[in-house]
Design an enzyme around this catalytic site. Sequence first.
Site, PDB file in Angstrom:
ATOM      1  NE  ARG A  99      -4.679   6.730   3.617  1.00 20.15           N
ATOM      2  CZ  ARG A  99      -4.079   5.966   4.507  1.00 20.15           C
ATOM      3  NH1 ARG A  99      -3.225   6.496   5.341  1.00 20.15           N
ATOM      4  NH2 ARG A  99      -4.327   4.680   4.561  1.00 20.15           N
ATOM      5  CG  ASP A 159       0.912  10.366   5.592  1.00 18.59           C
ATOM      6  OD1 ASP A 159       1.386  11.316   6.232  1.00 18.59           O
ATOM      7  OD2 ASP A 159       1.387   9.217   5.635  1.00 18.59           O
ATOM      8  N   GLY A 168       1.652   2.551  -0.244  1.00 20.25           N
ATOM      9  CA  GLY A 168       2.899   1.872  -0.592  1.00 20.25           C
ATOM     10  C   GLY A 168       2.889   0.396  -0.222  1.00 20.25           C
ATOM     11  NE  ARG A 169       3.396  -0.494   5.591  1.00 16.21           N
ATOM     12  CZ  ARG A 169       3.892  -0.805   6.771  1.00 16.21           C
ATOM     13  NH1 ARG A 169       4.326  -2.016   7.001  1.00 16.21           N
ATOM     14  NH2 ARG A 169       3.953   0.099   7.717  1.00 16.21           N
ATOM     15  CG  ASP A 219       9.473  -4.655   2.552  1.00 17.44           C
ATOM     16  OD1 ASP A 219       8.493  -3.953   2.878  1.00 17.44           O
ATOM     17  OD2 ASP A 219      10.081  -5.385   3.350  1.00 17.44           O
ATOM     18  N   GLY A 220       6.831  -3.072   0.503  1.00 12.09           N
ATOM     19  CA  GLY A 220       5.410  -3.375   0.337  1.00 12.09           C
ATOM     20  C   GLY A 220       4.869  -4.360   1.358  1.00 12.09           C
ATOM     21  NE  ARG A 276      -5.365  -0.335   6.622  1.00 12.13           N
ATOM     22  CZ  ARG A 276      -4.570   0.679   6.903  1.00 12.13           C
ATOM     23  NH1 ARG A 276      -4.232   0.925   8.148  1.00 12.13           N
ATOM     24  NH2 ARG A 276      -4.106   1.449   5.940  1.00 12.13           N
TER      25      ARG A 276
HETATM   26  P1  AMP Z   1       3.202   5.208   7.618  1.00  9.08           P
HETATM   27  O1  AMP Z   1       4.199   5.991   8.374  1.00  9.08           O
HETATM   28  O2  AMP Z   1       3.152   3.742   7.977  1.00  9.08           O
HETATM   29  O3  AMP Z   1       1.852   5.819   7.650  1.00  9.08           O
HETATM   30  O4  AMP Z   1       3.673   5.190   6.096  1.00  9.08           O
HETATM   31  C1  AMP Z   1       4.020   6.356   5.383  1.00  9.08           C
HETATM   32  C2  AMP Z   1       4.171   6.025   3.919  1.00  9.08           C
HETATM   33  O5  AMP Z   1       5.175   5.026   3.730  1.00  9.08           O
HETATM   34  C3  AMP Z   1       2.931   5.495   3.256  1.00  9.08           C
HETATM   35  O6  AMP Z   1       2.922   5.949   1.934  1.00  9.08           O
HETATM   36  C4  AMP Z   1       3.138   4.002   3.317  1.00  9.08           C
HETATM   37  O7  AMP Z   1       2.413   3.314   2.328  1.00  9.08           O
HETATM   38  C5  AMP Z   1       4.626   3.905   3.067  1.00  9.08           C
HETATM   39  N1  AMP Z   1       5.215   2.679   3.630  1.00  9.08           N
HETATM   40  C6  AMP Z   1       5.423   2.374   4.931  1.00  9.08           C
HETATM   41  N2  AMP Z   1       5.992   1.185   5.065  1.00  9.08           N
HETATM   42  C7  AMP Z   1       6.160   0.682   3.812  1.00  9.08           C
HETATM   43  C8  AMP Z   1       6.691  -0.524   3.271  1.00  9.08           C
HETATM   44  N3  AMP Z   1       7.185  -1.472   4.047  1.00  9.08           N
HETATM   45  N4  AMP Z   1       6.681  -0.673   1.930  1.00  9.08           N
HETATM   46  C9  AMP Z   1       6.190   0.285   1.135  1.00  9.08           C
HETATM   47  N5  AMP Z   1       5.676   1.437   1.573  1.00  9.08           N
HETATM   48  C10 AMP Z   1       5.655   1.638   2.892  1.00  9.08           C
HETATM   49 MG    MG Z   2       0.180   5.749   6.883  1.00 11.58          MG
END
Ligand code: AMP
Ligand code: MG
Length: 493
Positions: A187, A256, A97-98, A129-130, A180
């Site tokens: 995953r 994930d 998502g980002r 917001d990506g 990174r």
């Molecule tokens: P995480 O908990 O950071 O591993 O994120 C879980 C999911 O939410 C993943 O699909 C991420 O890409 C998405 N995600 C987290 N933060 C954002 C953000 N600010 N914008 C878009 N997607 C996000």
């Molecule tokens: Mg993640």
Amino acid sequence: MLDEAPTAFDALTWRNRFAALPAAFGTRLAPTPLSAPYLVAASAPSAALLGLDTAQLAGAASIAALAGSRVPRGAQPMAAVYSGHQFGIWAGQLGDGRAHLLGGVETAEGLIELQLKGAGKTPYSRMGDGRAVLRSSIREYLCSEAMHGLGIPTTRALSIAGSDQPVIRESVETAAVVLRMAPSFVRFGSFEHWTANNRFDELKILADYVIDAFYPAARDAKNPYQALLAAVTERTARLMAQWQAVGFCHGVMNTDNMSILGLTLDYGPFGFLDGFDANHICNHTDQQGRYSYARQPAVGRWNCYCLAEALMPLIDDVEGAEGALEPFKSVFSEAMDATVHAKLGLVDRLPADQALIDGMYALLQEARADFTLFFRRLADLDVESARPGQAVRDLFLERERFDAWAVDYRSRLAREAESAEARRVAMRAVNPRYVLRNHLAEEAIVRARQQDYAEIERLAQVLRTPYVDQPEFDHYADLPPTWASELEVSCSS
Ligand code: AMP
Ligand code: MG
């Protein structure tokens, strides 16, 4: 764009093998440019892995590439799709998502994929917001370096590009992009995605891709998919022992965020133990403590069961899958036992040692003694005499509680063949002096918000050799200040 100066990445040898998978594996799209980007941090060892030096990253074109504002020649940016279990509950489709995978680059250590985190929205952004904020980007950058320095498998970080562009979280912050690197960002949830959608052709394509690229020995097994599960299970069990040994808490062990390569992946609300508390919860959002320090190994195992379920259509043998999962406990216990013995400076492993180890954890828990300093200072324990004033003893308010345990420890040491000096050297090689404590990251963040980025690199440098005493940086090994206990890290990043 072709008339612009080249980026440092254009001359690299790109091989975009993940992007070569069928279109269903993600969405090709360019990152969203970050306005007026500047370089906040660049890691010399990570750059060296790519055959670059940090001076090459400091040019405007390269900074633009690090910020997602320029796509290097040879890259094929895409966002990957995956699903996953979050906090034990099936969350359905997630995906990058980002994150934008730029592609793979040939290095001395094999093909390394480069990924930008925080470079704008993708079809998988949902409500997000990506973007990523400077604060969390500094934490990810530093912890990638720290874990690598500790010798723990991890994704790496090359750089942080910053911008004054505002990003709204609990308050208004600024945007940053981390580049990174890892051999793969696949995953557990990448597999769960296809099985949950009954897309078994894609499931097989993904499994074959992972086997051929990363687990070639599994190809020769009678059931390659079962062998893949067994190998991932074993790596995950070992990773859990390595986390526990240094007091690392991941914070969001959703499926994930579990690397198919057994790497530490997705640094969010992680933390290192300061005062020992087995039930420590580093993620303020995790109110139930699902991902507390003590529960990490069990969660790692649970996540392997999720992977097994995802691979079941390919393994097609329930007993075989159970057999692949079964070793998790023994591999973890064996790795943990070996590592705790090493931390205590014990070469031999004797049956009675478990009581000594249990007593140690009980002592640490009761006293909330500093986990990192306890082992580091234990190396200097005077084996001959229990005289007062010894540094490890000073970590305990009730010194006589430590003294009581130290009687047993000393008598156990007396049964070892090694010299005191050999033990000291061996203990220092496994017990870090420096870990990325929250307050250290926080100080680097506070200074960075004032455009002072030197602290990030200074801290990164100390953390790259955490087992070596660095007298000029002694304060990085200090006990946390009282304000550290007020710091809250959450999923907001
Ligand atoms: P995480 O908990 O950071 O591993 O994120 C879980 C999911 O939410 C993943 O699909 C991420 O890409 C998405 N995600 C987290 N933060 C954002 C953000 N600010 N914008 C878009 N997607 C996000
Ligand atoms: Mg993640």
